[in-house]
Motif scaffolding. Structure first.
Motif, PDB file in Angstrom:
ATOM      1  N   THR A  96     -17.400  33.861  74.958  1.00 42.84           N
ATOM      2  CA  THR A  96     -16.905  32.619  74.367  1.00 42.84           C
ATOM      3  C   THR A  96     -18.067  31.944  73.632  1.00 42.84           C
ATOM      4  OG1 THR A  96     -17.447  31.138  76.216  1.00 42.84           O
ATOM      5  CG2 THR A  96     -15.387  32.383  76.366  1.00 42.84           C
ATOM      6  N   GLU A  97     -17.858  30.698  73.227  1.00 42.18           N
ATOM      7  CA  GLU A  97     -18.920  29.945  72.564  1.00 42.18           C
ATOM      8  C   GLU A  97     -19.990  29.450  73.539  1.00 42.18           C
ATOM      9  OE1 GLU A  97     -15.917  26.932  73.938  1.00 42.18           O
ATOM     10  OE2 GLU A  97     -15.870  28.935  73.039  1.00 42.18           O
ATOM     11  N   LYS A  98     -19.781  29.662  74.827  1.00 42.53           N
ATOM     12  CA  LYS A  98     -20.690  29.119  75.845  1.00 42.53           C
ATOM     13  C   LYS A  98     -21.746  30.125  76.291  1.00 42.53           C
ATOM     14  CE  LYS A  98     -17.348  25.889  77.951  1.00 42.53           C
ATOM     15  NZ  LYS A  98     -16.203  26.139  77.045  1.00 42.53           N
ATOM     16  N   ILE A  99     -22.947  29.606  76.553  1.00 43.11           N
ATOM     17  CA  ILE A  99     -23.961  30.329  77.325  1.00 43.11           C
ATOM     18  C   ILE A  99     -24.202  29.503  78.578  1.00 43.11           C
ATOM     19  CG2 ILE A  99     -26.349  31.108  77.446  1.00 43.11           C
ATOM     20  CD1 ILE A  99     -26.260  31.725  74.507  1.00 43.11           C
ATOM     21  N   ARG A 157     -19.890  34.803  69.417  1.00 48.91           N
ATOM     22  CA  ARG A 157     -20.144  36.238  69.418  1.00 48.91           C
ATOM     23  C   ARG A 157     -21.494  36.618  70.038  1.00 48.91           C
ATOM     24  NH1 ARG A 157     -17.131  39.665  65.924  1.00 48.91           N
ATOM     25  NH2 ARG A 157     -15.346  38.609  65.012  1.00 48.91           N
ATOM     26  N   ALA A 158     -22.069  35.781  70.880  1.00 48.16           N
ATOM     27  CA  ALA A 158     -23.342  36.136  71.520  1.00 48.16           C
ATOM     28  C   ALA A 158     -23.117  37.225  72.554  1.00 48.16           C
ATOM     29  CB  ALA A 158     -23.960  34.908  72.187  1.00 48.16           C
ATOM     30  N   ASN A 159     -23.926  38.288  72.484  1.00 46.47           N
ATOM     31  CA  ASN A 159     -23.769  39.404  73.408  1.00 46.47           C
ATOM     32  C   ASN A 159     -25.048  39.544  74.246  1.00 46.47           C
ATOM     33  OD1 ASN A 159     -22.678  41.618  74.679  1.00 46.47           O
ATOM     34  ND2 ASN A 159     -22.518  42.890  72.867  1.00 46.47           N
ATOM     35  N   ASN A 211     -27.897  39.307  70.411  1.00 50.76           N
ATOM     36  CA  ASN A 211     -27.163  40.215  69.538  1.00 50.76           C
ATOM     37  C   ASN A 211     -25.818  39.596  69.176  1.00 50.76           C
ATOM     38  OD1 ASN A 211     -28.552  42.845  71.384  1.00 50.76           O
ATOM     39  ND2 ASN A 211     -28.706  42.740  69.169  1.00 50.76           N
ATOM     40  N   VAL A 212     -25.426  39.750  67.924  1.00 53.70           N
ATOM     41  CA  VAL A 212     -24.100  39.316  67.495  1.00 53.70           C
ATOM     42  C   VAL A 212     -23.143  40.490  67.691  1.00 53.70           C
ATOM     43  CG1 VAL A 212     -22.703  38.411  65.602  1.00 53.70           C
ATOM     44  CG2 VAL A 212     -25.104  37.744  65.814  1.00 53.70           C
ATOM     45  N   TRP A 213     -22.127  40.287  68.507  1.00 51.15           N
ATOM     46  CA  TRP A 213     -21.195  41.360  68.848  1.00 51.15           C
ATOM     47  C   TRP A 213     -20.582  41.992  67.604  1.00 51.15           C
ATOM     48  CZ3 TRP A 213     -15.513  41.400  69.250  1.00 51.15           C
ATOM     49  CH2 TRP A 213     -15.044  42.547  69.904  1.00 51.15           C
ATOM     50  N   GLN A 214     -20.703  43.326  67.520  1.00 51.88           N
ATOM     51  CA  GLN A 214     -20.137  44.123  66.442  1.00 51.88           C
ATOM     52  C   GLN A 214     -20.820  43.896  65.088  1.00 51.88           C
ATOM     53  OE1 GLN A 214     -17.792  46.556  66.658  1.00 51.88           O
ATOM     54  NE2 GLN A 214     -17.577  46.310  68.864  1.00 51.88           N
TER      55      GLN A 214
END
Length: 347
Positions: free
Chosen positions: A236-239, A264-266, A278-281
């Protein structure tokens, strides 16, 4: 209505208005109006504000706050000088006619400026296990630790990064899809994807010490730490901030640019107050302020995937580890045969 019943009704009505259930009643009396009827702002932006008094009440005082912090009000203007960005509730506490009420308005507070753009320079290339569906990557004392994913292939590994040799490995149960890892105070923490479960291991022998379940966060994606607490992405948008002792989520930041909220934080890595994610995908990585959630930079890793052996199981860029002595980053991807040591530089 009898005098007694009227008195009871009046007392209850006052309590309802002033306390937790009072938002509905308060909204019938007051409404927050923002300059230009905007709902999206930037950190530190100054915005005109007014309180619409729908019933002509005699107002003694109005204060505005976000996340419990009162905002200074000058000439009917608020400065959105708040530490954490994202979806917010702007609250107005209104004192009037011997009572008080609270009304709120949903707004978004975004980063104060656009992210800076970065690229990379390859310093070294090292062998990397092509069967590793890389989910987490982190250095500890010049040794690389890696978490891999896919059901039936998930593992935790200790690696000689110069040779790619696996020094130690434990495999997860086939029911788990392994995700991010981090090392803190002689323990390794590892997430799983959709099982709602994480594991804690002894750093030296990988003996499982504990397991934990996710509480408020949605899934298990990336994991890193700042030496005190854990940071966890969940798709989600949360860390989220996790207490490393109780493994409870104790807060979060939301990831934002100057234009929108991002989700999209991975895989994560913490370095000097910044979270590299990393940005997912995507063949890119974000540099996030770990306190505010603002995306301060974007690193374009375009072309890196083309430098590894091409095969049918080759997947996306994922995996970032910072070497504090060499002061360089190491990046790879899912089923990549190469681990790249890079320097990150502005375009």
């Amino acid at each position: 209505m009898s005098p007694l019943k009227f008195l009871i009704f009046s007392v209850l009505a006052t309590l309802f208005l002033a306390c937790g259930g009072g938002n509905t009643a308060a909204s019938q009396l007051f409404d927050i109006q923002l300059e230009g009827d905007q709902k999206q702002f930037r950190q530190n932006q100054v915005v005109g504000v007014a309180l619409k008094n729908k019933k002509g009440k005699t107002i003694e005082r109005v204060s505005y706050s976000i996340d419990g912090k009162e905002l200074p009000l000058h000439d009917n203007k608020l400065s959105l000088n708040i530490p954490k960005l994202g979806n917010k509730l702007l609250k107005a506490t209104v004192s009037f006619e011997g009572t008080s009420a609270e009304v709120s308005k949903k707004i978004k507070v975004l980063a104060p400026k656009a992210p800076e753009l970065y690229t990379y320079e390859i310093i070294n290339e090292f062998p990397h296990s092509e069967d590793a569906y890389t989910q987490g990557l982190e250095f500890h004392n010049d040794t690389l630790y890696e978490g891999t994913g896919k059901k039936g292939r998930s593992s935790l590994r200790k690696i000689d990064f110069k040779t790619g040799n696996i020094l130690k490995q434990i495999d997860l149960n086939n029911s788990y899809f392994g995700e991010g890892i981090t090392v803190l105070k002689d323990k390794v923490y590892q997430l799983t994807w959709q099982s709602g479960t994480g594991f804690v291991y002894n750093l030296n022998d990988f003996k499982q010490l504990d397991r934990f379940t996710y509480n408020k966060s949605k899934e298990g994606w990336g994991l890193c730490n700042d030496g005190e607490k854990l940071y966890k992405s969940d798709g989600t948008e949360k860390i989220w901030f996790l207490n490393p002792d109780t493994l409870l989520e104790e807060g979060y930041i939301e990831i934002v640019t100057d234009k929108s909220i991002f989700n999209r934080a991975n895989e994560l890595e913490y370095v000097d107050g910044k979270i590299y994610a990393n940005v997912w995908q995507k063949e890119s990585m974000m540099i996030i302020d770990a306190h505010s959630g603002a995306i301060e930079g974007v690193i374009n890793f375009g072309g890196l995937k083309g430098k590894v052996r091409q095969h049918e199981n080759l997947d996306v860029l994922n995996g970032v580890a910072y070497h504090p002595v060499r002061k360089t980053f190491f990046v790879t991807g899912k089923n990549w045969d190469t681990l790249f040591e890079v320097k990150i530089k502005k375009k």
